[in-house]
Motif scaffolding. Structure first.
Motif, PDB file in Angstrom:
ATOM      1  N   VAL A 203       0.621  -1.325   0.232  1.00  0.00           N
ATOM      2  CA  VAL A 203       0.019   0.106  -0.207  1.00  0.00           C
ATOM      3  C   VAL A 203       1.250   1.681  -0.217  1.00  0.00           C
ATOM      4  CG1 VAL A 203      -1.538   1.055   1.011  1.00  0.00           C
ATOM      5  CG2 VAL A 203      -1.823  -0.771   0.819  1.00  0.00           C
ATOM      6  N   LEU A 204       0.695   2.227  -0.638  1.00  0.00           N
ATOM      7  CA  LEU A 204       1.199   3.721  -1.054  1.00  0.00           C
ATOM      8  C   LEU A 204       0.693   4.459  -0.309  1.00  0.00           C
ATOM      9  CD1 LEU A 204       4.027   4.768  -1.973  1.00  0.00           C
ATOM     10  CD2 LEU A 204       3.380   5.137  -4.142  1.00  0.00           C
ATOM     11  N   ILE A 205       0.905   5.454   0.227  1.00  0.00           N
ATOM     12  CA  ILE A 205       0.422   6.504   1.202  1.00  0.00           C
ATOM     13  C   ILE A 205       0.536   7.441   0.486  1.00  0.00           C
ATOM     14  CG2 ILE A 205      -1.379   7.772   2.581  1.00  0.00           C
ATOM     15  CD1 ILE A 205      -1.447   4.599   4.333  1.00  0.00           C
ATOM     16  N   THR A 206       0.094   8.661   0.152  1.00  0.00           N
ATOM     17  CA  THR A 206       0.847   9.825   0.162  1.00  0.00           C
ATOM     18  C   THR A 206      -0.043  11.522   0.458  1.00  0.00           C
ATOM     19  OG1 THR A 206       1.427   9.377  -2.418  1.00  0.00           O
ATOM     20  CG2 THR A 206       1.161  11.883  -2.118  1.00  0.00           C
ATOM     21  N   LEU A 207       0.880  11.894   1.136  1.00  0.00           N
ATOM     22  CA  LEU A 207       0.667  13.202   2.351  1.00  0.00           C
ATOM     23  C   LEU A 207       1.399  14.436   1.610  1.00  0.00           C
ATOM     24  CD1 LEU A 207      -0.033  12.768   6.559  1.00  0.00           C
ATOM     25  CD2 LEU A 207       0.898  14.613   4.594  1.00  0.00           C
ATOM     26  N   GLN A 217       2.722  13.444   9.671  1.00  0.00           N
ATOM     27  CA  GLN A 217       3.332  12.546   9.079  1.00  0.00           C
ATOM     28  C   GLN A 217       4.405  11.235   9.865  1.00  0.00           C
ATOM     29  OE1 GLN A 217       4.657  15.386   8.716  1.00  0.00           O
ATOM     30  NE2 GLN A 217       4.275  16.093   5.966  1.00  0.00           N
TER      31      GLN A 217
END
Length: 219
Positions: A203-207, A217
């Motif tokens: 799973v790739l999460i972008t903030l 973060q």
């Protein structure tokens, strides 16, 4: 034509700065004339010039944690008076119809609008839960010094209107807009995953935001 005075607390190009820029740039200029007040020069000024938006750099009251120190509280009345004096000069030039305070960090416009009996819109981008004294201070300001409150999310609205019917009744949620739909190509995502060594099953999460404690973060 309605003259709207937009008061902002910085001249950077972060979240609230970009939201303000998009708002003043997209206003229907046949009906509204935006005038932006800033406390200093910065990247936002260049963008305002590109979009032919009137702006002025003047002394403004900016609220920070230092404001609630003993020295900050002693200086606050003088800073408010300087800010009101600056806004009076702008009003004499343009004859302002509406004041829009962009973020809770600016107070001068709210107080000036109250004194002048001019409609005041407060655009809230922040979620301030602690310290309690600061939260209570802003709740009092929003209750008595705003005619309309715009929140950038339901979470923001829920926080500021908790146990406060007055704030709840004059608040609305308007999400930050974008210029055009964002289209993400699968091959770009796959290339990026390969670059940072992440496989398709991870799973790739972008903030999107500055690296600061309150941005989350770490969470």
């Amino acid at each position: 034509m309605k003259k709207i005075l937009f008061i902002h607390q910085s001249a950077d190009l972060y979240g609230s700065d970009k939201a303000l820029l998009l708002l003043v740039s997209c206003l229907n200029k046949d009906f509204f004339k935006p005038i932006v007040l800033l406390p200093c020069n910065g990247p936002l000024v260049n963008e305002l010039i590109k979009n032919q938006i009137s702006y002025h750099v003047v002394p403004l009251v900016k609220i920070s944690r230092k404001t609630f120190s003993l020295f900050g509280l002693l200086r606050l009345p003088f800073n408010i008076l300087k800010s009101i004096h600056s806004i009076n000069k702008i009003h004499n030039k343009y004859k302002i119809d509406i004041v829009h305070s962009n973020t809770l960090a600016v107070l001068g416009g709210a107080i000036w609008a109250k004194i002048r009996s001019i409609k005041h819109i407060w655009h809230v981008h922040e979620m301030i839960g602690n310290p309690v004294i600061v939260k209570s201070f802003f709740n009092v300001m929003l209750t008595y010094f705003s005619d309309l409150i715009i929140c950038n999310s339901n979470a923001t609205l829920k926080l500021i209107s908790k146990n406060n019917v007055t704030i709840s009744n004059k608040s609305s949620v308007i999400w930050n807009g974008i210029n055009e739909p964002i289209q993400t190509e699968n091959n770009k995502i796959n290339t990026f995953r390969n670059q940072i060594g992440i496989n398709d099953n991870t799973v790739l999460i972008t903030l999107v935001g500055r690296i600061n404690r309150w941005k989350g973060q770490k969470l």
